[in-house]
Design an enzyme around this catalytic site. Structure first.
Site, short mmCIF file in Angstrom:
data_model
loop_
_atom_site.label_atom_id
_atom_site.label_comp_id
_atom_site.label_asym_id
_atom_site.label_seq_id
_atom_site.Cartn_x
_atom_site.Cartn_y
_atom_site.Cartn_z
N TYR A 175 3.22 9.68 -0.55
CA TYR A 175 4.33 9.12 0.21
C TYR A 175 5.69 9.35 -0.47
O TYR A 175 6.74 9.14 0.14
CB TYR A 175 4.14 7.62 0.50
CG TYR A 175 2.81 7.28 1.16
CD1 TYR A 175 2.03 8.27 1.76
CD2 TYR A 175 2.33 5.98 1.21
CE1 TYR A 175 0.81 7.97 2.34
CE2 TYR A 175 1.11 5.67 1.80
CZ TYR A 175 0.35 6.68 2.36
OH TYR A 175 -0.85 6.37 2.94
N ASP A 181 0.85 -1.21 0.00
CA ASP A 181 0.00 0.00 0.00
C ASP A 181 0.88 1.25 0.00
O ASP A 181 1.57 1.53 0.97
CB ASP A 181 -0.88 0.01 1.26
CG ASP A 181 -1.82 1.20 1.28
OD1 ASP A 181 -2.97 1.05 0.80
OD2 ASP A 181 -1.41 2.29 1.76
N HIS A 195 -7.78 9.48 -1.96
CA HIS A 195 -7.13 9.45 -0.64
C HIS A 195 -7.99 10.06 0.48
O HIS A 195 -8.07 9.53 1.58
CB HIS A 195 -5.77 10.17 -0.75
CG HIS A 195 -4.74 9.67 0.20
ND1 HIS A 195 -3.42 9.52 -0.14
CD2 HIS A 195 -4.82 9.30 1.50
CE1 HIS A 195 -2.73 9.09 0.91
NE2 HIS A 195 -3.57 8.95 1.92
N1 LIG Z 1 -5.36 6.27 3.66
C1 LIG Z 1 -4.76 7.04 4.54
O1 LIG Z 1 -5.12 8.21 4.74
C2 LIG Z 1 -3.62 6.52 5.31
C3 LIG Z 1 -3.04 5.32 4.94
N2 LIG Z 1 -1.99 4.81 5.65
C4 LIG Z 1 -1.46 3.51 5.18
O2 LIG Z 1 -1.55 2.60 6.27
C5 LIG Z 1 -0.25 2.06 6.54
C6 LIG Z 1 -0.12 1.72 7.99
O3 LIG Z 1 -0.31 2.86 8.81
P1 LIG Z 1 0.88 3.60 9.58
O4 LIG Z 1 0.51 5.01 9.73
O5 LIG Z 1 2.15 3.32 8.90
O6 LIG Z 1 0.82 2.99 11.03
P2 LIG Z 1 0.98 1.52 11.69
O7 LIG Z 1 -0.10 1.38 12.68
O8 LIG Z 1 1.15 0.49 10.65
O9 LIG Z 1 2.32 1.67 12.53
C7 LIG Z 1 3.56 1.89 11.93
C8 LIG Z 1 4.58 2.23 13.01
O10 LIG Z 1 4.75 1.15 13.91
C9 LIG Z 1 6.11 0.72 13.92
N3 LIG Z 1 6.06 -0.75 14.05
C10 LIG Z 1 5.60 -1.62 13.13
N4 LIG Z 1 5.65 -2.88 13.60
C11 LIG Z 1 6.16 -2.82 14.84
C12 LIG Z 1 6.44 -3.78 15.82
N5 LIG Z 1 6.22 -5.07 15.61
N6 LIG Z 1 6.95 -3.37 17.01
C13 LIG Z 1 7.18 -2.05 17.23
N7 LIG Z 1 6.93 -1.06 16.33
C14 LIG Z 1 6.42 -1.45 15.15
C15 LIG Z 1 6.70 1.21 12.62
O11 LIG Z 1 8.09 1.48 12.75
P3 LIG Z 1 9.22 0.80 11.82
O12 LIG Z 1 8.86 1.02 10.38
O13 LIG Z 1 10.44 1.55 12.23
O14 LIG Z 1 9.26 -0.64 12.19
C16 LIG Z 1 5.95 2.53 12.44
O15 LIG Z 1 6.53 3.54 13.23
C17 LIG Z 1 0.68 3.18 6.08
O16 LIG Z 1 2.02 2.78 5.97
C18 LIG Z 1 0.01 3.58 4.79
O17 LIG Z 1 0.31 2.65 3.77
C19 LIG Z 1 -1.51 5.46 6.75
C20 LIG Z 1 -2.03 6.67 7.15
C21 LIG Z 1 -3.12 7.30 6.47
O1 LIG Z 2 -1.87 8.50 4.02
C1 LIG Z 2 -1.60 9.40 4.80
C2 LIG Z 2 -0.44 9.32 5.66
O2 LIG Z 2 -0.54 10.07 6.82
C3 LIG Z 2 -0.90 11.42 6.60
C4 LIG Z 2 -0.72 12.20 7.87
O3 LIG Z 2 -1.33 11.56 8.96
C5 LIG Z 2 -2.32 11.39 6.11
O4 LIG Z 2 -2.81 12.67 5.92
C6 LIG Z 2 -2.40 10.64 4.83
O5 LIG Z 2 -3.72 10.35 4.54
#
Ligand SMILES: NC(=O)C1=CN([C@@H]2O[C@H](COP(=O)(O)OP(=O)(O)OC[C@H]3O[C@@H](n4cnc5c(N)ncnc54)[C@H](OP(=O)(O)O)[C@@H]3O)[C@@H](O)[C@H]2O)C=CC1
Ligand SMILES: O=C1CO[C@H](CO)[C@@H](O)[C@@H]1O
Length: 276
Positions: free
Chosen positions: A52, A47, A110
């Site tokens: 990004y 994803d 998005h």
């Molecule tokens: N549609 C939207 O608006 C949005 C979509 N997204 C999508 O959703 C995905 C996931 O959400 P995200 O915001 O990344 O948050 P997550 O809930 O997936 O958490 C990610 C964080 O947790 C850490 N982490 C992961 N696994 C572990 C573990 N086993 N132990 C300790 N720490 C851990 C990672 O660090 P590290 O990488 O250093 O391991 C990172 O800092 C995003 O990457 C993106 O693709 C996210 C936000 C908004």
């Molecule tokens: O995908 C995303 C990653 O995080 C951003 C900040 O929280 C969001 O705004 C965005 O939707």
């Protein structure tokens, strides 16, 4: 059950139930290695988003891997300042170029930019009809946004990707989406690793000799929610999806419900600063 386990989308295509999120995986080497290691571990769903800034690295890692393109499910998204019919079509072309692909598996609006998302979605419908996105959907849509979209949509969105983790269980969005056969996808599924010390998670982790992250991913998996935990570390990527050797009981699932606290880590879609 494995990382290859899929759920059926409402257009008949399939989506792997668990994928890798790459928000904040740095463009270049970091995202390249993250996708490479995930594919080695058996992940088949990535994803990303135009926002990004790392689509090139995602595409390169997929291109360089031994896994055929058609076995990998790739999602990207049109960012807010790219919305509008013509701009979206151009944004999509740029995403494809950066990914070095001739199609994506899923293209999402998005955020529901007021006054723009319906036109944007029409561009997605055309992209879908052209076969350049195998499925289309939305993200951060509240039920009222979906209602408005469904009034005119000719192609139903297959998913709604929303912030969803134990402290934000999104009951209303889930009920609406279930009723309309739209799958819910969880972003920040791990709650950004901010409350792994929660006592219910700790208790369940001890019960199954698992990590809180694994309890969360298993809970989403058993709830029929698509989940895309992000990590750039191979060991965490492995750990987060090592969830196929235990099952939460009904009582455990009820315990998970008690964690809900309306704790939003990102913006509410109705309060987001769209800058328009
Ligand atoms: N549609 C939207 O608006 C949005 C979509 N997204 C999508 O959703 C995905 C996931 O959400 P995200 O915001 O990344 O948050 P997550 O809930 O997936 O958490 C990610 C964080 O947790 C850490 N982490 C992961 N696994 C572990 C573990 N086993 N132990 C300790 N720490 C851990 C990672 O660090 P590290 O990488 O250093 O391991 C990172 O800092 C995003 O990457 C993106 O693709 C996210 C936000 C908004
Ligand atoms: O995908 C995303 C990653 O995080 C951003 C900040 O929280 C969001 O705004 C965005 O939707």
């Amino acid at each position: 059950m494995s990382l290859r386990t899929t759920r059926k989308l409402n257009n008949g295509t399939e989506i792997p139930a668990i994928g890798l999120g790459v928000y904040k995986a740095e463009a270049g080497e970091e995202v390249y290695q993250a996708v490479k290691s995930a594919l080695e571990l058996g992940y088949r769903h990535i994803d990303t988003a135009s926002l990004y800034g790392n689509e090139e690295g995602v595409g390169q890692a997929i291109k360089d891997s031994d896994v055929p393109r058609e076995e990998i499910f790739v999602t990207t998204k049109v960012w807010n300042d790219e919305q509008g019919y013509e701009k979206t079509k151009a944004a999509f072309t740029h995403s494809l170029e950066r990914l070095q692909m001739d199609y994506v598996d899923l293209y999402l609006v998005h955020w529901p930019v007021p006054g723009k998302f319906k036109e944007t979605y029409q561009a997605l419908e055309e992209i879908y009809r052209d076969g350049k996105a195998k499925a289309i959907g939305v993200s951060n849509f509240e039920p009222h946004h979906l209602e408005e979209l469904l009034e005119t949509a000719e192609v139903k969105p297959v998913v709604n990707q929303v912030e969803l983790h134990p402290q934000l269980q999104q009951q209303a969005v889930r009920e609406f989406c279930d009723k309309h056969n739209i799958l819910v996808e969880a972003w920040a599924p791990l709650g950004k690793a901010r409350y792994f010390d929660h006592e219910v998670l700790q208790k369940l982790a001890n019960k199954y000799n698992k990590k809180p992250s694994q309890i969360i991913v298993r809970w989403q998996y058993q709830s029929g929610i698509i989940t895309i935990p992000k990590s750039v570390h191979k060991e965490r990527q492995r750990e987060n999806v090592d969830i196929f050797d235990f099952e939460l009981t009904e009582q455990d699932m009820n315990a998970m419900k008690t964690i809900d606290a309306n704790n939003r880590l990102g913006a509410h879609p109705d309060e987001f600063d769209y800058g328009v």
